[in-house]
Design an enzyme around this catalytic site. Structure first.
Site, PDB file in Angstrom:
ATOM      1  N   ALA A 147      -6.351  14.226 -15.457  1.00  0.00           N
ATOM      2  CA  ALA A 147      -4.966  14.387 -15.916  1.00  0.00           C
ATOM      3  C   ALA A 147      -4.065  13.458 -15.114  1.00  0.00           C
ATOM      4  O   ALA A 147      -4.498  12.854 -14.127  1.00  0.00           O
ATOM      5  CB  ALA A 147      -4.513  15.828 -15.726  1.00  0.00           C
ATOM      6  N   LYS A 148      -2.864  13.315 -15.546  1.00  0.00           N
ATOM      7  CA  LYS A 148      -1.873  12.575 -14.759  1.00  0.00           C
ATOM      8  C   LYS A 148      -0.499  13.029 -15.215  1.00  0.00           C
ATOM      9  O   LYS A 148      -0.323  13.435 -16.365  1.00  0.00           O
ATOM     10  CB  LYS A 148      -2.018  11.064 -15.014  1.00  0.00           C
ATOM     11  CG  LYS A 148      -1.464  10.217 -13.909  1.00  0.00           C
ATOM     12  CD  LYS A 148      -2.421  10.135 -12.753  1.00  0.00           C
ATOM     13  CE  LYS A 148      -1.889   9.340 -11.604  1.00  0.00           C
ATOM     14  NZ  LYS A 148      -2.930   9.143 -10.579  1.00  0.00           N
ATOM     15  N   GLY A 149       0.472  12.938 -14.313  1.00  0.00           N
ATOM     16  CA  GLY A 149       1.830  13.318 -14.677  1.00  0.00           C
ATOM     17  C   GLY A 149       2.815  12.385 -14.038  1.00  0.00           C
ATOM     18  O   GLY A 149       2.456  11.542 -13.211  1.00  0.00           O
ATOM     19  N   VAL A 209      -0.169  14.495 -18.933  1.00  0.00           N
ATOM     20  CA  VAL A 209      -1.224  14.262 -19.920  1.00  0.00           C
ATOM     21  C   VAL A 209      -2.527  14.809 -19.363  1.00  0.00           C
ATOM     22  O   VAL A 209      -2.914  14.484 -18.231  1.00  0.00           O
ATOM     23  CB  VAL A 209      -1.395  12.752 -20.230  1.00  0.00           C
ATOM     24  CG1 VAL A 209      -2.609  12.526 -21.121  1.00  0.00           C
ATOM     25  CG2 VAL A 209      -0.149  12.203 -20.893  1.00  0.00           C
ATOM     26  N   ASP A 219       0.993  11.200  -5.978  1.00  0.00           N
ATOM     27  CA  ASP A 219       0.712   9.831  -6.436  1.00  0.00           C
ATOM     28  C   ASP A 219       1.896   8.989  -5.949  1.00  0.00           C
ATOM     29  O   ASP A 219       2.655   9.441  -5.078  1.00  0.00           O
ATOM     30  CB  ASP A 219       0.579   9.805  -7.972  1.00  0.00           C
ATOM     31  CG  ASP A 219      -0.029   8.518  -8.488  1.00  0.00           C
ATOM     32  OD1 ASP A 219      -1.233   8.305  -8.288  1.00  0.00           O
ATOM     33  OD2 ASP A 219       0.695   7.689  -9.073  1.00  0.00           O
TER      34      ASP A 219
END
Ligand code: NAD
Length: 424
Positions: free
Chosen positions: A113-115, A68, A154
Protein backbone atom coordinates in the site's frame (compact mmCIF):
# COMPACT_ATOMS: atom_id res chain seq x y z
CA UNK A 1 21.43 26.88 -0.36
CA UNK A 2 24.60 27.46 -2.32
CA UNK A 3 25.94 23.92 -2.08
CA UNK A 4 23.14 22.25 -4.04
CA UNK A 5 24.17 20.94 -7.44
CA UNK A 6 21.86 20.46 -10.42
CA UNK A 7 19.64 17.37 -10.31
CA UNK A 8 21.14 14.26 -11.93
CA UNK A 9 20.48 13.37 -15.56
CA UNK A 10 17.00 11.89 -15.98
CA UNK A 11 15.60 9.51 -18.56
CA UNK A 12 12.18 10.23 -20.00
CA UNK A 13 10.83 7.22 -18.10
CA UNK A 14 9.37 7.53 -14.68
CA UNK A 15 9.94 4.93 -11.94
CA UNK A 16 6.39 3.59 -12.31
CA UNK A 17 6.85 2.89 -16.01
CA UNK A 18 10.19 1.28 -15.17
CA UNK A 19 8.53 -0.90 -12.56
CA UNK A 20 5.66 -1.89 -14.88
CA UNK A 21 8.01 -2.82 -17.71
CA UNK A 22 9.95 -5.16 -15.40
CA UNK A 23 6.68 -6.56 -14.05
CA UNK A 24 5.67 -7.38 -17.62
CA UNK A 25 9.00 -9.03 -18.48
CA UNK A 26 8.93 -11.11 -15.29
CA UNK A 27 5.27 -12.11 -15.81
CA UNK A 28 6.12 -13.36 -19.30
CA UNK A 29 9.18 -15.28 -18.09
CA UNK A 30 7.01 -16.86 -15.42
CA UNK A 31 4.26 -17.70 -17.92
CA UNK A 32 1.68 -15.89 -15.78
CA UNK A 33 -1.79 -16.23 -17.28
CA UNK A 34 -3.62 -13.08 -18.38
CA UNK A 35 -6.26 -13.30 -15.68
CA UNK A 36 -3.79 -13.26 -12.80
CA UNK A 37 -1.69 -10.64 -14.59
CA UNK A 38 -4.74 -8.39 -14.74
CA UNK A 39 -5.49 -8.94 -11.05
CA UNK A 40 -1.94 -8.01 -10.02
CA UNK A 41 -1.78 -5.04 -12.36
CA UNK A 42 -4.73 -3.24 -10.78
CA UNK A 43 -4.80 -1.81 -7.26
CA UNK A 44 -7.34 -3.43 -4.93
CA UNK A 45 -8.56 -0.14 -3.46
CA UNK A 46 -7.98 3.57 -4.06
CA UNK A 47 -9.19 6.17 -1.61
CA UNK A 48 -9.05 9.94 -2.00
CA UNK A 49 -10.22 12.30 0.75
CA UNK A 50 -10.51 16.04 1.32
CA UNK A 51 -9.05 17.17 4.61
CA UNK A 52 -10.17 20.59 5.90
CA UNK A 53 -7.64 21.77 8.50
CA UNK A 54 -7.67 24.92 10.64
CA UNK A 55 -4.36 26.69 10.13
CA UNK A 56 -2.55 28.77 12.76
CA UNK A 57 -4.04 31.99 11.37
CA UNK A 58 -7.56 30.50 11.85
CA UNK A 59 -8.11 30.10 8.10
CA UNK A 60 -9.31 26.71 6.84
CA UNK A 61 -7.23 24.99 4.19
CA UNK A 62 -8.39 21.87 2.36
CA UNK A 63 -5.73 19.23 1.63
CA UNK A 64 -6.00 16.19 -0.64
CA UNK A 65 -5.18 12.85 1.00
CA UNK A 66 -4.66 9.49 -0.70
CA UNK A 67 -4.34 5.85 0.21
CA UNK A 68 -3.95 3.04 -2.28
CA UNK A 69 -4.00 -0.62 -1.35
CA UNK A 70 -2.39 -2.38 -4.26
CA UNK A 71 -2.75 -5.88 -2.87
CA UNK A 72 -3.82 -7.60 0.32
CA UNK A 73 -3.41 -11.09 -1.06
CA UNK A 74 -0.45 -11.97 1.21
CA UNK A 75 -1.84 -10.24 4.28
CA UNK A 76 -2.64 -6.76 5.61
CA UNK A 77 -1.20 -4.12 3.32
CA UNK A 78 1.88 -2.15 4.31
CA UNK A 79 3.32 1.08 3.03
CA UNK A 80 4.44 4.58 3.91
CA UNK A 81 2.64 7.91 3.97
CA UNK A 82 4.31 10.71 2.01
CA UNK A 83 3.84 14.45 2.67
CA UNK A 84 4.91 16.32 -0.43
CA UNK A 85 3.51 18.75 -3.00
CA UNK A 86 4.20 16.21 -5.77
CA UNK A 87 1.84 13.57 -4.30
CA UNK A 88 -0.84 12.46 -6.76
CA UNK A 89 -2.91 9.33 -7.29
CA UNK A 90 -0.80 7.85 -10.10
CA UNK A 91 2.37 8.09 -8.07
CA UNK A 92 0.72 6.61 -5.00
CA UNK A 93 -0.59 3.70 -7.12
CA UNK A 94 2.91 3.00 -8.42
CA UNK A 95 4.52 3.10 -5.02
CA UNK A 96 1.82 0.83 -3.59
CA UNK A 97 2.54 -1.86 -6.21
CA UNK A 98 6.24 -1.56 -5.45
CA UNK A 99 5.49 -2.40 -1.81
CA UNK A 100 3.62 -5.56 -2.83
CA UNK A 101 6.69 -6.88 -4.67
CA UNK A 102 9.08 -5.83 -1.94
CA UNK A 103 7.15 -7.60 0.84
CA UNK A 104 6.79 -10.70 -1.34
CA UNK A 105 10.51 -10.87 -2.20
CA UNK A 106 11.48 -11.00 1.48
CA UNK A 107 8.57 -13.34 2.21
CA UNK A 108 6.86 -11.32 4.92
CA UNK A 109 3.08 -11.72 5.24
CA UNK A 110 2.12 -8.26 4.02
CA UNK A 111 0.50 -6.85 0.92
CA UNK A 112 1.45 -3.47 -0.54
CA UNK A 113 0.00 0.00 0.00
CA UNK A 114 1.02 3.62 -0.09
CA UNK A 115 -0.50 6.90 1.03
CA UNK A 116 0.16 10.57 0.92
CA UNK A 117 -1.06 14.09 1.41
CA UNK A 118 -0.40 16.86 -1.08
CA UNK A 119 1.18 19.46 1.19
CA UNK A 120 4.45 21.22 1.89
CA UNK A 121 5.37 20.25 5.46
CA UNK A 122 8.37 22.61 5.42
CA UNK A 123 5.98 25.55 5.25
CA UNK A 124 3.68 24.30 7.99
CA UNK A 125 3.97 24.60 11.77
CA UNK A 126 4.18 21.47 13.94
CA UNK A 127 0.61 22.18 15.10
CA UNK A 128 -0.69 22.35 11.52
CA UNK A 129 1.07 19.12 10.59
CA UNK A 130 -0.35 17.46 13.70
CA UNK A 131 -3.93 18.52 12.86
CA UNK A 132 -3.46 17.41 9.26
CA UNK A 133 -2.13 14.01 10.39
CA UNK A 134 -5.05 13.52 12.77
CA UNK A 135 -7.55 14.57 10.06
CA UNK A 136 -5.98 12.10 7.63
CA UNK A 137 -6.11 9.29 10.22
CA UNK A 138 -9.75 10.08 11.01
CA UNK A 139 -10.62 9.99 7.30
CA UNK A 140 -8.77 6.66 6.88
CA UNK A 141 -10.07 5.07 10.09
CA UNK A 142 -11.98 2.44 8.10
CA UNK A 143 -8.99 1.70 5.89
CA UNK A 144 -6.19 1.48 8.48
CA UNK A 145 -5.98 -1.30 11.04
CA UNK A 146 -3.37 -3.77 12.34
CA UNK A 147 -5.09 -6.54 10.37
CA UNK A 148 -6.12 -4.39 7.41
CA UNK A 149 -3.61 -1.75 6.39
CA UNK A 150 -0.53 -0.56 8.27
CA UNK A 151 1.01 2.80 7.39
CA UNK A 152 4.63 3.86 8.01
CA UNK A 153 6.83 6.92 7.41
CA UNK A 154 7.96 8.00 3.94
CA UNK A 155 9.25 11.27 2.44
CA UNK A 156 8.22 14.19 4.66
CA UNK A 157 7.05 12.06 7.58
CA UNK A 158 8.83 10.36 10.48
CA UNK A 159 8.33 8.99 14.00
CA UNK A 160 6.61 12.19 15.14
CA UNK A 161 3.81 11.88 12.56
CA UNK A 162 3.51 8.12 13.21
CA UNK A 163 3.01 8.87 16.94
CA UNK A 164 0.13 11.27 16.11
CA UNK A 165 -1.35 8.75 13.70
CA UNK A 166 -1.21 5.99 16.32
CA UNK A 167 -2.75 8.27 18.94
CA UNK A 168 -5.57 9.45 16.66
CA UNK A 169 -6.38 5.88 15.58
CA UNK A 170 -6.28 4.66 19.20
CA UNK A 171 -8.70 7.40 20.30
CA UNK A 172 -11.16 6.38 17.59
CA UNK A 173 -10.92 2.74 18.72
CA UNK A 174 -11.13 3.65 22.40
CA UNK A 175 -7.95 1.73 23.24
CA UNK A 176 -4.23 1.85 22.52
CA UNK A 177 -3.48 0.14 19.21
CA UNK A 178 0.22 0.62 18.57
CA UNK A 179 0.39 -2.11 15.90
CA UNK A 180 -1.64 0.08 13.49
CA UNK A 181 1.49 1.88 12.34
CA UNK A 182 5.25 1.25 12.21
CA UNK A 183 8.20 3.63 12.38
CA UNK A 184 7.01 4.92 15.77
CA UNK A 185 9.30 6.42 18.41
CA UNK A 186 10.87 3.70 20.58
CA UNK A 187 8.83 4.66 23.65
CA UNK A 188 5.60 4.08 21.73
CA UNK A 189 6.59 0.60 20.59
CA UNK A 190 9.07 1.38 17.81
CA UNK A 191 11.63 -1.38 17.17
CA UNK A 192 15.28 -1.36 18.08
CA UNK A 193 17.36 -1.66 14.93
CA UNK A 194 14.85 0.18 12.69
CA UNK A 195 17.08 3.21 12.07
CA UNK A 196 19.88 1.15 10.54
CA UNK A 197 17.65 -1.60 9.09
CA UNK A 198 17.68 -0.55 5.44
CA UNK A 199 21.43 0.17 5.36
CA UNK A 200 22.04 -3.09 7.14
CA UNK A 201 20.02 -5.01 4.55
CA UNK A 202 22.03 -3.29 1.81
CA UNK A 203 25.19 -4.53 3.52
CA UNK A 204 23.86 -8.11 3.72
CA UNK A 205 22.81 -8.07 0.05
CA UNK A 206 26.17 -6.56 -0.97
CA UNK A 207 28.18 -9.22 0.89
CA UNK A 208 26.03 -12.04 -0.49
CA UNK A 209 26.51 -10.72 -4.04
CA UNK A 210 30.27 -10.23 -3.53
CA UNK A 211 30.51 -13.85 -2.48
CA UNK A 212 28.87 -14.97 -5.74
CA UNK A 213 31.19 -12.71 -7.74
CA UNK A 214 34.20 -13.87 -5.73
CA UNK A 215 34.99 -10.32 -4.62
CA UNK A 216 36.90 -10.38 -1.35
CA UNK A 217 35.29 -7.74 0.92
CA UNK A 218 38.72 -6.91 2.36
CA UNK A 219 39.88 -5.90 -1.09
CA UNK A 220 36.65 -4.33 -2.30
CA UNK A 221 36.31 -0.63 -3.07
CA UNK A 222 32.85 0.90 -2.73
CA UNK A 223 31.16 4.15 -3.80
CA UNK A 224 27.93 5.20 -2.10
CA UNK A 225 25.67 7.85 -3.60
CA UNK A 226 23.55 9.53 -0.91
CA UNK A 227 24.68 9.92 2.68
CA UNK A 228 21.34 9.99 4.48
CA UNK A 229 19.78 7.20 6.50
CA UNK A 230 20.38 4.38 4.00
CA UNK A 231 23.71 5.50 2.50
CA UNK A 232 25.48 6.32 5.74
CA UNK A 233 24.48 3.12 7.56
CA UNK A 234 25.31 1.02 4.49
CA UNK A 235 28.74 2.73 4.32
CA UNK A 236 29.41 2.24 8.02
CA UNK A 237 28.38 -1.42 8.07
CA UNK A 238 30.30 -2.27 4.88
CA UNK A 239 33.37 -0.57 6.32
CA UNK A 240 32.90 -2.64 9.50
CA UNK A 241 32.95 -5.77 7.30
CA UNK A 242 36.36 -4.79 5.90
CA UNK A 243 35.38 -2.96 2.70
CA UNK A 244 37.03 0.30 1.65
CA UNK A 245 34.41 3.00 1.08
CA UNK A 246 36.35 5.26 -1.29
CA UNK A 247 33.59 7.72 -2.17
CA UNK A 248 30.36 9.03 -0.69
CA UNK A 249 28.11 11.80 -1.91
CA UNK A 250 25.12 13.94 -1.03
CA UNK A 251 23.42 16.98 -2.52
CA UNK A 252 26.54 19.05 -1.78
CA UNK A 253 28.73 16.91 -4.12
CA UNK A 254 30.89 13.78 -3.88
CA UNK A 255 33.90 13.09 -1.65
CA UNK A 256 36.67 10.74 -2.72
CA UNK A 257 39.60 9.20 -0.88
CA UNK A 258 41.33 6.27 -2.55
CA UNK A 259 42.54 4.99 0.83
CA UNK A 260 39.02 4.93 2.23
CA UNK A 261 36.74 7.53 3.77
CA UNK A 262 36.61 7.22 7.58
CA UNK A 263 32.86 6.70 7.65
CA UNK A 264 32.24 7.39 11.33
CA UNK A 265 34.10 10.70 11.00
CA UNK A 266 32.03 11.58 7.95
CA UNK A 267 28.79 10.84 9.83
CA UNK A 268 29.90 12.96 12.80
CA UNK A 269 30.85 15.77 10.42
CA UNK A 270 27.50 15.57 8.61
CA UNK A 271 25.56 15.62 11.88
CA UNK A 272 27.34 18.78 13.03
CA UNK A 273 27.10 20.38 9.57
CA UNK A 274 23.34 20.67 8.96
CA UNK A 275 23.10 17.15 7.55
CA UNK A 276 25.52 17.52 4.61
CA UNK A 277 29.20 16.90 3.86
CA UNK A 278 30.18 20.25 2.30
CA UNK A 279 33.68 21.11 3.61
CA UNK A 280 34.54 17.54 4.71
CA UNK A 281 38.33 17.59 4.62
CA UNK A 282 39.25 13.92 4.89
CA UNK A 283 38.45 13.43 1.20
CA UNK A 284 38.83 15.24 -2.09
CA UNK A 285 35.69 16.89 -3.45
CA UNK A 286 34.58 15.70 -6.91
CA UNK A 287 31.44 16.36 -8.95
CA UNK A 288 28.31 14.66 -7.59
CA UNK A 289 27.57 12.98 -10.91
CA UNK A 290 31.06 11.46 -11.17
CA UNK A 291 30.37 9.07 -8.31
CA UNK A 292 28.19 6.98 -10.62
CA UNK A 293 31.00 6.40 -13.09
CA UNK A 294 33.93 5.89 -10.68
CA UNK A 295 36.02 2.77 -11.21
CA UNK A 296 35.24 0.78 -8.07
CA UNK A 297 34.09 -2.77 -7.34
CA UNK A 298 30.69 -1.90 -5.91
CA UNK A 299 28.34 1.04 -6.46
CA UNK A 300 25.54 1.67 -3.96
CA UNK A 301 23.04 4.24 -5.24
CA UNK A 302 21.25 5.26 -2.01
CA UNK A 303 19.95 8.74 -2.81
CA UNK A 304 17.04 8.97 -5.17
CA UNK A 305 15.38 7.49 -8.27
CA UNK A 306 16.52 7.56 -11.91
CA UNK A 307 20.23 8.26 -11.43
CA UNK A 308 21.42 5.43 -13.69
CA UNK A 309 19.93 6.00 -17.11
CA UNK A 310 20.70 5.46 -20.79
CA UNK A 311 22.79 8.65 -20.57
CA UNK A 312 25.39 7.29 -18.16
CA UNK A 313 24.89 3.49 -17.94
CA UNK A 314 27.57 2.71 -20.55
CA UNK A 315 30.14 4.64 -18.49
CA UNK A 316 29.56 2.65 -15.34
CA UNK A 317 32.73 0.91 -14.28
CA UNK A 318 31.84 -1.51 -11.49
CA UNK A 319 31.20 -5.23 -11.03
CA UNK A 320 28.22 -4.92 -8.73
CA UNK A 321 25.42 -2.40 -8.11
CA UNK A 322 23.45 -2.69 -4.87
CA UNK A 323 20.35 -0.49 -5.00
CA UNK A 324 19.73 1.16 -1.64
CA UNK A 325 17.41 3.75 -3.19
CA UNK A 326 14.05 2.96 -4.77
CA UNK A 327 14.15 3.00 -8.57
CA UNK A 328 17.70 4.33 -9.06
CA UNK A 329 18.02 2.56 -12.45
CA UNK A 330 15.65 3.28 -15.32
CA UNK A 331 14.30 0.25 -17.21
CA UNK A 332 15.98 1.42 -20.44
CA UNK A 333 19.35 1.29 -18.66
CA UNK A 334 18.85 -2.35 -17.59
CA UNK A 335 20.02 -3.96 -20.87
CA UNK A 336 23.11 -1.73 -20.98
CA UNK A 337 24.07 -2.75 -17.45
CA UNK A 338 23.35 -6.42 -18.20
CA UNK A 339 25.44 -6.35 -21.40
CA UNK A 340 28.37 -5.03 -19.39
CA UNK A 341 28.11 -8.10 -17.15
CA UNK A 342 27.40 -6.04 -14.04
CA UNK A 343 25.39 -7.81 -11.34
CA UNK A 344 22.58 -5.74 -9.81
CA UNK A 345 21.06 -6.47 -6.41
CA UNK A 346 17.78 -4.68 -7.24
CA UNK A 347 15.91 -2.24 -5.02
CA UNK A 348 12.97 -4.51 -4.16
CA UNK A 349 15.51 -6.97 -2.74
CA UNK A 350 18.43 -4.83 -1.53
CA UNK A 351 16.50 -2.15 0.37
CA UNK A 352 13.87 -4.47 1.86
CA UNK A 353 15.65 -4.55 5.24
CA UNK A 354 13.56 -1.53 6.27
CA UNK A 355 10.18 -3.13 5.65
CA UNK A 356 11.45 -6.34 7.26
CA UNK A 357 12.17 -4.58 10.54
CA UNK A 358 8.85 -2.71 10.22
CA UNK A 359 7.26 -6.15 10.12
CA UNK A 360 9.21 -7.02 13.30
CA UNK A 361 7.88 -3.84 14.91
CA UNK A 362 4.32 -4.98 14.13
CA UNK A 363 5.09 -8.50 15.44
CA UNK A 364 6.54 -7.10 18.69
CA UNK A 365 3.55 -4.78 19.18
CA UNK A 366 1.16 -7.66 18.70
CA UNK A 367 3.16 -9.84 21.09
CA UNK A 368 3.23 -6.99 23.61
CA UNK A 369 6.95 -7.67 23.87
CA UNK A 370 10.24 -6.06 22.93
CA UNK A 371 13.11 -7.76 21.17
CA UNK A 372 16.78 -6.87 21.70
CA UNK A 373 18.64 -5.13 18.87
CA UNK A 374 20.71 -8.27 18.56
CA UNK A 375 17.61 -10.41 17.92
CA UNK A 376 16.19 -7.92 15.43
CA UNK A 377 19.48 -7.78 13.50
CA UNK A 378 20.01 -11.53 13.50
CA UNK A 379 16.50 -12.21 12.19
CA UNK A 380 16.56 -9.48 9.57
CA UNK A 381 20.01 -10.60 8.36
CA UNK A 382 18.63 -14.11 7.91
CA UNK A 383 15.57 -12.88 6.01
CA UNK A 384 17.73 -10.73 3.72
CA UNK A 385 20.21 -13.53 3.06
CA UNK A 386 17.41 -16.05 2.33
CA UNK A 387 15.75 -13.56 -0.02
CA UNK A 388 19.05 -12.99 -1.82
CA UNK A 389 19.53 -16.74 -2.24
CA UNK A 390 15.98 -17.21 -3.60
CA UNK A 391 16.46 -14.43 -6.13
CA UNK A 392 19.90 -15.70 -7.15
CA UNK A 393 18.51 -19.20 -7.65
CA UNK A 394 15.64 -17.84 -9.77
CA UNK A 395 18.09 -15.85 -11.89
CA UNK A 396 19.94 -19.09 -12.73
CA UNK A 397 16.77 -21.10 -13.24
CA UNK A 398 15.08 -18.59 -15.57
CA UNK A 399 18.36 -17.27 -17.05
CA UNK A 400 17.44 -13.67 -16.26
CA UNK A 401 19.04 -10.75 -14.44
CA UNK A 402 18.78 -10.53 -10.67
CA UNK A 403 16.24 -7.72 -11.14
CA UNK A 404 13.85 -9.75 -13.25
CA UNK A 405 14.48 -12.71 -10.94
CA UNK A 406 13.38 -10.62 -7.95
CA UNK A 407 10.12 -9.75 -9.73
CA UNK A 408 9.69 -13.42 -10.67
CA UNK A 409 10.08 -14.50 -7.03
CA UNK A 410 7.60 -11.83 -5.91
CA UNK A 411 4.99 -12.35 -8.62
CA UNK A 412 5.21 -16.12 -8.26
CA UNK A 413 4.55 -15.89 -4.53
CA UNK A 414 1.61 -13.47 -4.87
CA UNK A 415 0.03 -15.27 -7.84
CA UNK A 416 0.28 -18.72 -6.19
CA UNK A 417 -1.28 -17.34 -3.02
CA UNK A 418 -4.04 -15.72 -5.08
CA UNK A 419 -4.79 -18.99 -6.85
CA UNK A 420 -5.06 -20.88 -3.55
CA UNK A 421 -7.27 -18.23 -2.01
CA UNK A 422 -9.44 -17.90 -5.11
CA UNK A 423 -11.84 -15.12 -5.99
CA UNK A 424 -15.54 -14.62 -6.52
P1 NAD B 1 17.58 10.61 3.35
O1 NAD B 1 16.73 11.79 3.09
O2 NAD B 1 17.94 10.23 4.74
O3 NAD B 1 18.97 10.74 2.53
C1 NAD B 1 19.03 11.02 1.18
C2 NAD B 1 20.48 11.36 0.86
O4 NAD B 1 20.65 11.44 -0.55
C3 NAD B 1 20.96 12.70 1.41
O5 NAD B 1 22.32 12.58 1.77
C4 NAD B 1 20.81 13.64 0.21
O6 NAD B 1 21.70 14.75 0.29
C5 NAD B 1 21.23 12.70 -0.88
N1 NAD B 1 20.73 13.05 -2.21
C6 NAD B 1 19.48 13.36 -2.59
N2 NAD B 1 19.44 13.60 -3.91
C7 NAD B 1 20.71 13.40 -4.36
C8 NAD B 1 21.33 13.47 -5.62
N3 NAD B 1 20.61 13.81 -6.69
N4 NAD B 1 22.65 13.18 -5.71
C9 NAD B 1 23.37 12.84 -4.62
N5 NAD B 1 22.85 12.77 -3.39
C10 NAD B 1 21.53 13.05 -3.28
O7 NAD B 1 16.84 9.40 2.61
P2 NAD B 1 16.97 7.84 2.90
O8 NAD B 1 15.95 7.44 3.89
O9 NAD B 1 18.40 7.50 3.12
O10 NAD B 1 16.48 7.24 1.50
C11 NAD B 1 17.33 7.18 0.36
C12 NAD B 1 16.69 6.31 -0.69
O11 NAD B 1 16.45 5.00 -0.15
C13 NAD B 1 15.33 6.77 -1.22
O12 NAD B 1 15.21 6.36 -2.57
C14 NAD B 1 14.35 5.99 -0.37
O13 NAD B 1 13.08 5.84 -1.02
C15 NAD B 1 15.08 4.67 -0.29
N6 NAD B 1 14.66 3.82 0.83
C16 NAD B 1 14.76 4.25 2.11
C17 NAD B 1 14.39 3.39 3.15
C18 NAD B 1 14.54 3.81 4.59
O14 NAD B 1 14.29 2.96 5.45
N7 NAD B 1 14.98 5.01 4.89
C19 NAD B 1 13.87 2.13 2.86
C20 NAD B 1 13.80 1.71 1.53
C21 NAD B 1 14.20 2.57 0.52
Amino acid sequence: MAYIEPAPIKDKENPFESMMSRFQIASQALGLDDEVYNVLKSPAKQVQVSLPVTMDDSSIQVFEGFRVIHSNILGPSKGGVRYDMSVHMDEVKALAAWMTWKCAVVDIPFGGAKGGIKCNPRQMSAGEIERLTRAYTFAMAEIFGPDRDIPAPDMGTGPREMAWLMDAYSRIQGMTVNSVVTGKPLVLGGSLGRAEATGRGVMVAALAAMEKLKINPYQASIAVQGFGNVGSYASLLLEERGCRVVAVSDLSGAYYNKNGIPVEEAIKYRDKNNGHLEGFEMAEKISGEDIITLKVDVLVPAATEDVITTKNADKINVRLIVEGANGPTSANADPIINDKGIMVAPDILANAGGVTVSYFEWVQNRLGYKWSAERVNRRSDRIMKDAFDRVYKASLEYKVSMRIAAYIVAIDKVSKTYKFRGGF
